[in-house]
Design an enzyme around this catalytic site. Structure first.
Site, PDB file in Angstrom:
ATOM      1  N   TYR A 124     -12.601  12.395   5.049  1.00  5.29           N
ATOM      2  CA  TYR A 124     -12.369  12.698   3.636  1.00  5.29           C
ATOM      3  C   TYR A 124     -13.326  13.716   3.017  1.00  5.29           C
ATOM      4  O   TYR A 124     -13.116  14.149   1.895  1.00  5.29           O
ATOM      5  CB  TYR A 124     -12.367  11.398   2.834  1.00  5.29           C
ATOM      6  CG  TYR A 124     -11.157  10.558   3.171  1.00  5.29           C
ATOM      7  CD1 TYR A 124      -9.915  10.841   2.606  1.00  5.29           C
ATOM      8  CD2 TYR A 124     -11.235   9.526   4.093  1.00  5.29           C
ATOM      9  CE1 TYR A 124      -8.794  10.101   2.929  1.00  5.29           C
ATOM     10  CE2 TYR A 124     -10.112   8.774   4.432  1.00  5.29           C
ATOM     11  CZ  TYR A 124      -8.895   9.071   3.851  1.00  5.29           C
ATOM     12  OH  TYR A 124      -7.781   8.348   4.183  1.00  5.29           O
ATOM     13  N   PHE A 404     -10.690  -1.918  -0.852  1.00 11.11           N
ATOM     14  CA  PHE A 404      -9.366  -1.792  -1.459  1.00 11.11           C
ATOM     15  C   PHE A 404      -8.569  -0.730  -0.712  1.00 11.11           C
ATOM     16  O   PHE A 404      -9.082  -0.016   0.115  1.00 11.11           O
ATOM     17  CB  PHE A 404      -9.459  -1.430  -2.955  1.00 11.11           C
ATOM     18  CG  PHE A 404     -10.322  -0.239  -3.268  1.00 11.11           C
ATOM     19  CD1 PHE A 404      -9.806   1.055  -3.199  1.00 11.11           C
ATOM     20  CD2 PHE A 404     -11.648  -0.406  -3.633  1.00 11.11           C
ATOM     21  CE1 PHE A 404     -10.608   2.159  -3.496  1.00 11.11           C
ATOM     22  CE2 PHE A 404     -12.454   0.686  -3.931  1.00 11.11           C
ATOM     23  CZ  PHE A 404     -11.938   1.966  -3.859  1.00 11.11           C
TER      24      PHE A 404
END
Length: 404
Positions: A124, A404
């Site tokens: 990322y 999450f």
């Protein structure tokens, strides 16, 4: 080979999305739990990539809040369910989704900050996400003594049923979360997903157990294990929350004195009180792991969302290939209260930073000076680096207790 297309999900896509992303994360289709995923289902914030009629990739945003330094909970885009189907990778699907997410957030004026947990840490950075928080996986043998004089208080830690625990746990979490950088808001759906407890999720361990104290709680599982010298049971902590030092000490003492357990395993912040509670800190064997990767969607809106540790007047030259609206010079002024203003400027730059590195420092746990030592931040005006580095530091290490 057809051109890839991208669109927003609808309610009708639920089964297809679940069927795609479970195998990507090495879970079997027959183990899928529709009801669990409903707790994270926001179709209007879920992007789908198709190759002709075949769904090949997904990326979602959950609407959440995160505690930022000295300001409490603030909206952020919780990026999740990022998956590309095997056989369709390295065709640009991930880049297409990441770019669309960020551009949509900017154009719609939604959350100025995005964050995610990365299944693979090398992915990322190229999309402007910087590693902003880490945590420790701690292993502690049973019975480790505390330092002499440690106050565990007079209140008993009580093992209670899930039903009795939930109102106490949620109320205490709501009390503590706004004070802890990196912690997330939890509504009823978020709690349901976090405490999901079907046999498949337990991996051979017990159902979740709940122990409460007037100033804290701990949620954990146990697993039976016996060795040649006797019991070697495992106790795995899901979450330990304490509002006071006495509460933290009492809960850790409860865990460390647990019968038939050989070792306790727990995720803890880098600056957790446990390290200073025990008499021999070497007994707390710690493995550091990455946690939140943060992205500044709009540099100017993001930087004013938090407070800072010292006054500052600095011009940043920001580079951002994926989000060109962030590129250029920004003057950041922090007053004596820690509040900031950020405006475009034509003045000479003091520091040259990529948005990835500004994002890494955003939660206050990464020093700009450390990034400069690695050649990732450049000081253009002599003496500008250290004041900026000090201003960005928080009073506590950021910690996100929930994936999450």
């Amino acid at each position: 080979m057809s051109e890839l297309t991208i669109r927003t999900a609808t309610e009708a896509d639920f089964d297809d999305v679940l069927t795609l992303f479970l195998p990507v994360f090495l879970q079997e289709i027959e183990d899928k739990d529709d009801e669990w995923y409903r707790n994270e289902w926001e179709p209007d914030r879920l992007l789908l990539v198709h190759d002709a009629d075949e769904l090949i990739a997904t990326a979602a945003i959950l609407t959440r809040q995160m505690t930022l330094p000295d300001v409490g909970l603030r909206p952020f885009a919780a990026v999740t369910t990022v998956a590309v189907k095997t056989g369709h990778r390295r065709r640009g699907a991930l880049t297409k989704m990441m770019r669309t997410q960020l551009h949509d957030l900017h154009e719609q004026g939604r959350e100025p900050v995005a964050a995610l947990w990365a299944s693979e840490a090398g992915i990322y950075g190229r999309f402007g996400y910087g590693l902003a928080s880490q945590y420790l996986r701690a292993h502690i043998p049973k019975g480790v003594p505390f330092r002499p004089g440690t106050d565990v208080g007079k209140d008993r830690v009580r093992l209670v049923s899930r039903e009795e625990a939930l109102p106490l746990v949620t109320a205490l979490y709501d009390r503590v979360a706004p004070q802890r950088t990196g912690w997330l808001s939890r509504d009823e759906r978020a709690w349901a997903g976090y405490l999901w407890d079907t046999p498949h999720w337990r991996e051979g361990a017990s159902p979740l157990k709940f122990a409460v104290h007037p100033d804290g709680y701990v949620i954990y599982r146990t697993k039976r294990k016996w060795g040649e010298r006797g019991p070697e049971g495992e106790l795995n902590v899901l979450e330990l929350v304490a509002a006071t030092p006495v509460g933290a000490a009492a809960l850790w003492r409860f865990l460390l004195d647990f019968d038939l357990v050989g070792e306790i395993e727990a995720p803890i912040p880098v600056d957790d009180a446990l390290i200073n509670l025990v008499q021999d800190p070497r007994q707390v064997v710690r493995t550091q792991r990455d946690a939140l990767w943060v992205r500044l969607v709009d540099v100017d809106r993001a930087l004013v969302e938090r407070r800072y540790s010292a006054p500052l007047d600095t011009v940043f030259e920001v580079t951002d290939v994926l989000c060109p609206w962030n590129q250029g010079r920004w003057r950041m002024v922090v007053d004596s209260s820690g509040s900031a203003t950020v405006e475009r400027t034509d003045a000479d730059a003091d520091l040259l930073v990529d948005t990835t590195d500004l994002a890494a420092a955003y939660l206050g746990g990464v020093r700009l000076s450390d990034l400069a030592a690695a050649g990732r931040v450049r000081e253009l005006t002599p003496g500008a680096l250290i004041p900026a580095s000090r201003a960005f530091l928080g009073d506590q290490h950021p910690f996100c207790p929930q994936v999450f």
